[in-house]
Scaffold this active site. Structure first.
Site, PDB file in Angstrom:
ATOM      1  CE  LYS A  11      52.094  48.210  16.587  1.00 54.72           C
ATOM      2  NZ  LYS A  11      50.699  48.214  17.060  1.00 54.72           N
ATOM      3  CG  ASP A 179      54.167  50.564  19.747  1.00 55.44           C
ATOM      4  OD1 ASP A 179      54.016  49.644  20.575  1.00 55.44           O
ATOM      5  OD2 ASP A 179      53.213  51.127  19.181  1.00 55.44           O
TER       6      ASP A 179
END
Length: 368
Positions: A11, A179
């Site tokens: 990401k 996350d």
């Protein structure tokens, strides 16, 4: 032996707004996450428990605390053992192992993910070997460890036929870390709370990124600690709003997005690693239309105007020698998915066309 391979993406934070520390010790954040085409592959293989017998010939003893047995192998970056030379960061004494070496014990998020699936599904007496094929840079602010955990959740659920639903997998992911839910869903998402509450973001177009990788890692707690130190005495009521990035994504204009990139942790990361400032400046001088420290760093992410511009930018950055390595990737891409019992493409590439694939998960909430 039954085997399942799952691929999960890295990401980049297009926006990372950070508020004050909450009573639970976390910071309230508003973040826009985009999944990019750098991948880790996690292969989960069932093994006979007796094959894990130690020197005394005894196999694993299954208990309430250890209902399963998990072993780990790592291929790619981060596979080498830790040494005293791996220490890094301000005040380095050489006494601590580097955060850039992937652990293989219970402190590995993928191992913890396997235990959570077993607990949720009532699995006991199973032994599984997890092979982590690293295509995502390690300790780089790109959620490589979180991607491994997300992939392990899906791989173990599939391997054991647990049948856990989407909501359960996402809830387990949130237990592992802020996350971890995002690599399960992929795409582009708005994260709130401590970043684990995800909402789909609708946007246009494909974006082309160049990532400059630094030597050594940056500790996320250290970066947040420096953020708190820099913010001490200032009135801060909440995270920086993400309106500009959301507007840019709706327009699909890379230049507008490049100008809107925000990372509230960037000043703290630059204080801890001043050399990153020169990397950011170099990328902009070479034609990047946006530059930002990725997450808590130390990777620097550069947005290019298009695919051709990303090739030129990556080559120029590599030639300058301001980073230990340079990677290109596009986004957004899908989240974690089963790609089959074998991976013909290898880690870090797009899923092979011959591999059986499952559709990725997606956030259940309304589009932002």
């Amino acid at each position: 032996m039954p085997t399942v391979t799952v691929r999960a993406p890295a990401k980049v934070n297009l926006h990372l707004g950070v508020g004050p520390r909450r009573p639970d010790g976390y910071h309230e954040v508003t973040t826009i996450l985009q999944a990019v085409a750098l991948y880790d592959d996690i292969t989960a293989t069932s093994v006979p428990p007796e094959s894990l017998a130690g020197p005394d010939g005894a196999g694993p003893v299954f208990t309430d605390e250890d209902p399963i047995a998990v072993t780990v192998g790592v291929a790619g970056e981060g596979a080498r053992p830790a040494t005293s030379d791996d220490a890094d960061g301000p005040g380095d004494t050489g006494a601590e192992p580097s955060v850039s070496v992937v652990p293989t014990g219970k402190d590995n998020l993928a191992v913890r993910a396997a235990y959570l699936v077993a607990e949720a599904a009532g699995i006991r007496g199973e032994a599984v070997h997890l092979t982590l094929s690293k295509g995502i840079p390690v300790a780089a602010g790109m959620a490589g460890g979180s991607a491994d955990a997300a992939a392990a959740l899906l791989a173990c659920d599939t391997l054991w036929g647990a049948g856990l639903d989407r909501e359960t997998l996402v809830a387990l992911a949130a237990k592992l870390g802020s996350d971890v839910p995002f690599p399960l869903t992929g795409g582009t998402a708005l994260g709130t709370g401590r970043g684990e509450q995800l909402t789909d973001v609708l946007g246009r177009g494909e974006y082309h990124w160049v990532f400059a990788l630094a030597d050594g890692g940056l500790s996320t707690p250290a970066v947040y600690g420096e953020f708190d130190r820099l913010a001490e005495g200032r009135l801060r009521t909440g995270p920086t709003p993400a309106d500009a990035v959301l507007s840019a994504l709706r327009s699909g204009d890379p230049a507008e997005l490049g100008a809107a990139l925000v990372n509230d942790l960037q000043p703290a990361a630059l204080r801890l690693r001043p050399s990153l400032r020169r990397v950011l400046e170099s990328g902009l001088e070479l034609g990047a239309i946006g530059a930002i420290v990725s997450g808590s760093g130390p990777t620097c992410a550069f947005l290019a105007r298009d695919a051709a511009a990303s090739v030129s930018l990556a080559a120029s950055l590599a030639g300058m020698g301001v980073a230990r390595a340079v990677r290109r990737a596009h986004g957004p891409v899908a989240g974690a998915r089963v790609i089959g019992p074998a991976d013909p493409a290898g880690p870090g590439g797009e899923p092979g066309s011959s591999a059986a694939q499952s559709p990725p998960l997606s956030p259940s909430s309304s589009p932002a």
